[in-house]
Design a protein around this motif. Sequence first.
Motif, PDB file in Angstrom:
ATOM      1  N   LEU A   1       1.031  -1.332  -0.084  1.00 54.53           N
ATOM      2  CA  LEU A   1      -0.266   0.335  -0.174  1.00 54.53           C
ATOM      3  C   LEU A   1       0.768   1.282  -0.425  1.00 54.53           C
ATOM      4  CD1 LEU A   1      -2.826   1.989   0.379  1.00 54.53           C
ATOM      5  CD2 LEU A   1      -2.873   1.231   2.720  1.00 54.53           C
ATOM      6  N   ASP A   2       0.511   2.216  -1.251  1.00 50.42           N
ATOM      7  CA  ASP A   2       1.394   3.458  -1.047  1.00 50.42           C
ATOM      8  C   ASP A   2       0.023   4.662  -0.775  1.00 50.42           C
ATOM      9  OD1 ASP A   2       3.020   5.439  -1.923  1.00 50.42           O
ATOM     10  OD2 ASP A   2       3.303   5.506  -3.804  1.00 50.42           O
ATOM     11  N   LEU A   3       0.588   4.622   0.538  1.00 51.93           N
ATOM     12  CA  LEU A   3      -0.418   5.463   1.250  1.00 51.93           C
ATOM     13  C   LEU A   3      -0.334   6.769   1.146  1.00 51.93           C
ATOM     14  CD1 LEU A   3      -2.958   5.014   3.423  1.00 51.93           C
ATOM     15  CD2 LEU A   3      -1.666   5.834   5.094  1.00 51.93           C
ATOM     16  N   CYS A   4      -0.022   7.802   0.681  1.00 46.28           N
ATOM     17  CA  CYS A   4       0.475   9.182  -0.058  1.00 46.28           C
ATOM     18  C   CYS A   4       0.838   9.113  -0.830  1.00 46.28           C
ATOM     19  CB  CYS A   4       1.955   9.584   1.320  1.00 46.28           C
ATOM     20  SG  CYS A   4       1.078   9.385   2.396  1.00 46.28           S
ATOM     21  N   ALA A   5       0.898   8.232  -2.620  1.00 52.72           N
ATOM     22  CA  ALA A   5       0.822   8.320  -3.579  1.00 52.72           C
ATOM     23  C   ALA A   5       1.791   9.826  -4.198  1.00 52.72           C
ATOM     24  CB  ALA A   5       0.512   7.396  -5.244  1.00 52.72           C
ATOM     25  N   GLY A   6       0.681  10.969  -4.216  1.00 52.32           N
ATOM     26  CA  GLY A   6       0.605  11.656  -4.860  1.00 52.32           C
ATOM     27  C   GLY A   6       1.187  11.555  -6.537  1.00 52.32           C
ATOM     28  N   GLY A   7       1.918  11.675  -7.418  1.00 49.25           N
ATOM     29  CA  GLY A   7       1.333  11.321  -8.557  1.00 49.25           C
ATOM     30  C   GLY A   7       2.067  10.281  -9.065  1.00 49.25           C
TER      31      GLY A   7
ATOM     32  N   ILE B  86       0.189  -3.359  -5.787  1.00 50.61           N
ATOM     33  CA  ILE B  86       0.075  -2.332  -5.242  1.00 50.61           C
ATOM     34  C   ILE B  86      -1.070  -1.255  -5.188  1.00 50.61           C
ATOM     35  CG2 ILE B  86       1.257   0.199  -5.452  1.00 50.61           C
ATOM     36  CD1 ILE B  86       3.702  -1.228  -6.753  1.00 50.61           C
ATOM     37  N   PHE B  87      -1.102  -0.931  -3.985  1.00 52.14           N
ATOM     38  CA  PHE B  87      -2.419   0.153  -4.130  1.00 52.14           C
ATOM     39  C   PHE B  87      -2.064   1.467  -3.648  1.00 52.14           C
ATOM     40  CE2 PHE B  87      -3.818  -4.144  -2.662  1.00 52.14           C
ATOM     41  CZ  PHE B  87      -4.792  -4.564  -3.746  1.00 52.14           C
ATOM     42  N   ALA B  88      -2.264   1.794  -4.735  1.00 56.28           N
ATOM     43  CA  ALA B  88      -1.914   3.793  -4.757  1.00 56.28           C
ATOM     44  C   ALA B  88      -3.093   4.485  -4.416  1.00 56.28           C
ATOM     45  CB  ALA B  88      -0.952   4.018  -6.010  1.00 56.28           C
ATOM     46  N   THR B  89      -3.394   5.227  -3.517  1.00 54.30           N
ATOM     47  CA  THR B  89      -4.040   6.731  -3.078  1.00 54.30           C
ATOM     48  C   THR B  89      -3.090   7.281  -2.788  1.00 54.30           C
ATOM     49  OG1 THR B  89      -6.247   6.698  -1.734  1.00 54.30           O
ATOM     50  CG2 THR B  89      -3.898   5.482  -0.899  1.00 54.30           C
ATOM     51  N   ASP B  90      -4.243   8.929  -2.273  1.00 52.96           N
ATOM     52  CA  ASP B  90      -3.266   9.699  -1.912  1.00 52.96           C
ATOM     53  C   ASP B  90      -4.710  10.601  -1.160  1.00 52.96           C
ATOM     54  OD1 ASP B  90      -1.007  11.781  -1.712  1.00 52.96           O
ATOM     55  OD2 ASP B  90      -3.346  12.951  -2.128  1.00 52.96           O
TER      56      ASP B  90
ATOM     57  N   VAL C 172      -0.784  -2.154 -10.578  1.00 50.56           N
ATOM     58  CA  VAL C 172      -0.773  -0.996  -9.722  1.00 50.56           C
ATOM     59  C   VAL C 172      -2.554  -0.837  -9.679  1.00 50.56           C
ATOM     60  CG1 VAL C 172      -1.174   1.706  -8.887  1.00 50.56           C
ATOM     61  CG2 VAL C 172       1.428   0.015  -9.471  1.00 50.56           C
ATOM     62  N   GLN C 173      -2.850  -0.702  -8.468  1.00 52.73           N
ATOM     63  CA  GLN C 173      -4.495  -0.377  -8.295  1.00 52.73           C
ATOM     64  C   GLN C 173      -4.271   0.965  -7.728  1.00 52.73           C
ATOM     65  OE1 GLN C 173      -8.533  -2.126  -5.615  1.00 52.73           O
ATOM     66  NE2 GLN C 173      -7.667  -3.422  -6.789  1.00 52.73           N
ATOM     67  N   VAL C 174      -5.373   1.754  -8.774  1.00 52.72           N
ATOM     68  CA  VAL C 174      -5.257   3.373  -7.927  1.00 52.72           C
ATOM     69  C   VAL C 174      -6.669   3.406  -7.538  1.00 52.72           C
ATOM     70  CG1 VAL C 174      -5.655   5.605  -8.585  1.00 52.72           C
ATOM     71  CG2 VAL C 174      -3.883   3.773  -9.828  1.00 52.72           C
ATOM     72  N   ARG C 175      -6.531   4.133  -5.964  1.00 56.93           N
ATOM     73  CA  ARG C 175      -7.903   3.694  -5.409  1.00 56.93           C
ATOM     74  C   ARG C 175      -8.488   5.421  -5.458  1.00 56.93           C
ATOM     75  NH1 ARG C 175      -9.526  -0.643  -1.820  1.00 56.93           N
ATOM     76  NH2 ARG C 175      -8.984  -2.747  -2.746  1.00 56.93           N
ATOM     77  N   THR C 176      -8.634   6.040  -5.326  1.00 51.22           N
ATOM     78  CA  THR C 176      -8.936   7.310  -5.625  1.00 51.22           C
ATOM     79  C   THR C 176      -9.440   7.966  -4.856  1.00 51.22           C
ATOM     80  OG1 THR C 176      -8.847   7.044  -7.584  1.00 51.22           O
ATOM     81  CG2 THR C 176     -10.421   9.285  -6.736  1.00 51.22           C
ATOM     82  N   PRO C 177      -9.066   8.907  -3.233  1.00 49.84           N
ATOM     83  CA  PRO C 177     -10.252   8.247  -2.563  1.00 49.84           C
ATOM     84  C   PRO C 177     -12.086   9.774  -3.207  1.00 49.84           C
ATOM     85  CG  PRO C 177      -9.013  10.734  -3.185  1.00 49.84           C
ATOM     86  CD  PRO C 177      -8.141  10.168  -3.950  1.00 49.84           C
ATOM     87  N   ARG C 178     -13.051   9.463  -2.116  1.00 55.79           N
ATOM     88  CA  ARG C 178     -13.957   9.932  -2.188  1.00 55.79           C
ATOM     89  C   ARG C 178     -14.292  11.034  -0.874  1.00 55.79           C
ATOM     90  NH1 ARG C 178     -16.199   3.516  -2.919  1.00 55.79           N
ATOM     91  NH2 ARG C 178     -15.191   3.095  -5.156  1.00 55.79           N
ATOM     92  N   ASN C 179     -14.397  12.346  -2.173  1.00 52.75           N
ATOM     93  CA  ASN C 179     -15.301  12.943  -1.064  1.00 52.75           C
ATOM     94  C   ASN C 179     -13.678  13.369   0.236  1.00 52.75           C
ATOM     95  OD1 ASN C 179     -17.721  13.569  -1.662  1.00 52.75           O
ATOM     96  ND2 ASN C 179     -18.482  11.840  -0.922  1.00 52.75           N
ATOM     97  N   GLY C 180     -13.183  13.191   0.457  1.00 48.40           N
ATOM     98  CA  GLY C 180     -12.147  13.141   0.981  1.00 48.40           C
ATOM     99  C   GLY C 180     -11.421  11.424   1.467  1.00 48.40           C
ATOM    100  N   VAL C 181     -12.406  10.589   1.421  1.00 53.69           N
ATOM    101  CA  VAL C 181     -12.548   9.597   2.145  1.00 53.69           C
ATOM    102  C   VAL C 181     -11.661   8.435   1.188  1.00 53.69           C
ATOM    103  CG1 VAL C 181     -13.087   7.225   3.299  1.00 53.69           C
ATOM    104  CG2 VAL C 181     -14.127  10.207   3.811  1.00 53.69           C
ATOM    105  N   MET C 182     -10.777   7.865   1.977  1.00 51.88           N
ATOM    106  CA  MET C 182      -9.806   6.596   0.345  1.00 51.88           C
ATOM    107  C   MET C 182     -10.464   5.216   1.327  1.00 51.88           C
ATOM    108  SD  MET C 182      -5.737   7.892   1.480  1.00 51.88           S
ATOM    109  CE  MET C 182      -6.099   8.460   3.357  1.00 51.88           C
ATOM    110  N   PRO C 183     -11.043   4.706   0.072  1.00 53.79           N
ATOM    111  CA  PRO C 183     -11.626   3.380   0.620  1.00 53.79           C
ATOM    112  C   PRO C 183     -10.848   2.527  -0.261  1.00 53.79           C
ATOM    113  CG  PRO C 183     -11.692   3.793  -2.420  1.00 53.79           C
ATOM    114  CD  PRO C 183     -10.426   5.154  -1.030  1.00 53.79           C
ATOM    115  N   LEU C 184     -10.661   2.181   1.318  1.00 52.86           N
ATOM    116  CA  LEU C 184      -9.687   0.689   1.881  1.00 52.86           C
ATOM    117  C   LEU C 184     -10.000  -0.194   2.718  1.00 52.86           C
ATOM    118  CD1 LEU C 184      -5.856   3.518   2.328  1.00 52.86           C
ATOM    119  CD2 LEU C 184      -6.762   2.041   0.268  1.00 52.86           C
ATOM    120  N   ASP C 185     -11.150   0.193   3.828  1.00 52.22           N
ATOM    121  CA  ASP C 185     -11.096  -0.666   4.646  1.00 52.22           C
ATOM    122  C   ASP C 185     -11.072  -2.411   4.342  1.00 52.22           C
ATOM    123  OD1 ASP C 185     -12.598   1.615   5.691  1.00 52.22           O
ATOM    124  OD2 ASP C 185     -14.368   1.273   4.934  1.00 52.22           O
TER     125      ASP C 185
END
Length: 436
Positions: A240-246, A263-267, A288-301
């Motif tokens: 998990l790359d928790l602060c993946a940025g660009g 790899i799960f990439a999110t920010d 790599v699977q990109v997990r885009t935040p929704r309303n500022g919440v990262m979908p990682l549960d």
Amino acid sequence: MTPAARVSAAIGLLEEILTFKRPLASILKDWGNANRYAGSGDRNAVGNLVHDALRVKASSAWMMGQREPGSETGRAVLFGMMRRLRGMEPAAIAALCTGERFAPAPLSEAEMAALEAASLDGAPAPVLGDYPEWLEPNMITAFGEARVAEAAAMAARAPVDLRVNALKIIRLKALEALGHLLPEPTPLSPLGLRLLPNAEGRVPHVQSEPAFLKGAVEIQDEGSQLVSLLAGAEAGQQVLDLCAGGGGKTLALAAEMNNKGQIFATDSDQRRLAPIHDRLTRAGVRNVQVRTPRNGVMPLDDLAGKMDLVLVDAPCTGAGTWRRHPDAKWRMRPNSLALRVGEQQAVLDHAAGFVRPGGRLVYITCSLLDEENGQQIQGFLTRHPGFAVEDLPAEAQRRGLGALAEHRDASGLGLLLTPHRTNTDGFFIAALSRTA
């Protein structure tokens, strides 16, 4: 534009920066839009003058007799830089200051005397090292007596480093493909190529090169390459790359894993994450699977307690990137440091919940300051006794990066790369194993 007109333009831009504390990139963009007559060569030359002046703002102003913080003028900072950093003789500077059309006013007797003396006698450490006076206690904590040398190296120009994408090409072939740019192998990273700036600070436009467009190379500082290697991602792992940025380190980890595993990439910031999709495609990354935040919440549960490796490339002050962003060190304030420290604590606590028993948490910043580095690790260990610090020097030796092993940070809990120590941007890295 004549050389004298470029100097005048740079003085005006510096005055605006010193007065309004606006980001340099924004001011240069506005100036370019308002002065369409200025060609690309003019814009680059003026931009480099301003960048270089901000690198040595404190020492240049001191040398020119302006020794009270906040009293600096654009004229003094620029002329001091031209003497101190570019080695111009006083007569050559005076020749640009005729007062004629578009040229700066002639040098005063005091200015000429200061340029001829070029003295920093009696200057305190923040002036000699060109960093804000309020950061003196922080720099003492981080570097002690070496703080001037460390900070002075941060005032030098940075090269452009490229990471060879092992999914597509080997370094020897990349050297051949970019041979017309005269790249050099980086001394520490086995994946790096280095392009040095010319006398005016210009470097080639790598983004237009076929090797870049085909994903064979990525722009990435050697220090960033090294901490990505030290993170220790292995083929087949769940990462998990928790602060993946660009996505710079995400791409580096994917290549290390040879596209095997996940790899799960999110920010937390959707805008920072946006470029990652095109970069993954260009680099040929498939794991790599990109997990885009929704309303500022990262979908990682669904990832809680399952990750072999969690990478936290934490938000920080960016004090390790002052070579590339010299205006940032003068805009930095104590409250911004306190804000980042709070954000880092929160993201570390959040990251801990994703590490499986026996898994690893790797914490990275591009900062030099112990408050953001070793002190964060000390605080995390107090809050999370089920984690233990790994021996990164031993890991560096195992990975063929033994030259890094001696560069422990002030706390002894991680490694600290700096321009002075490793000729890279500033990076801190610590690794923790979940033991319970």
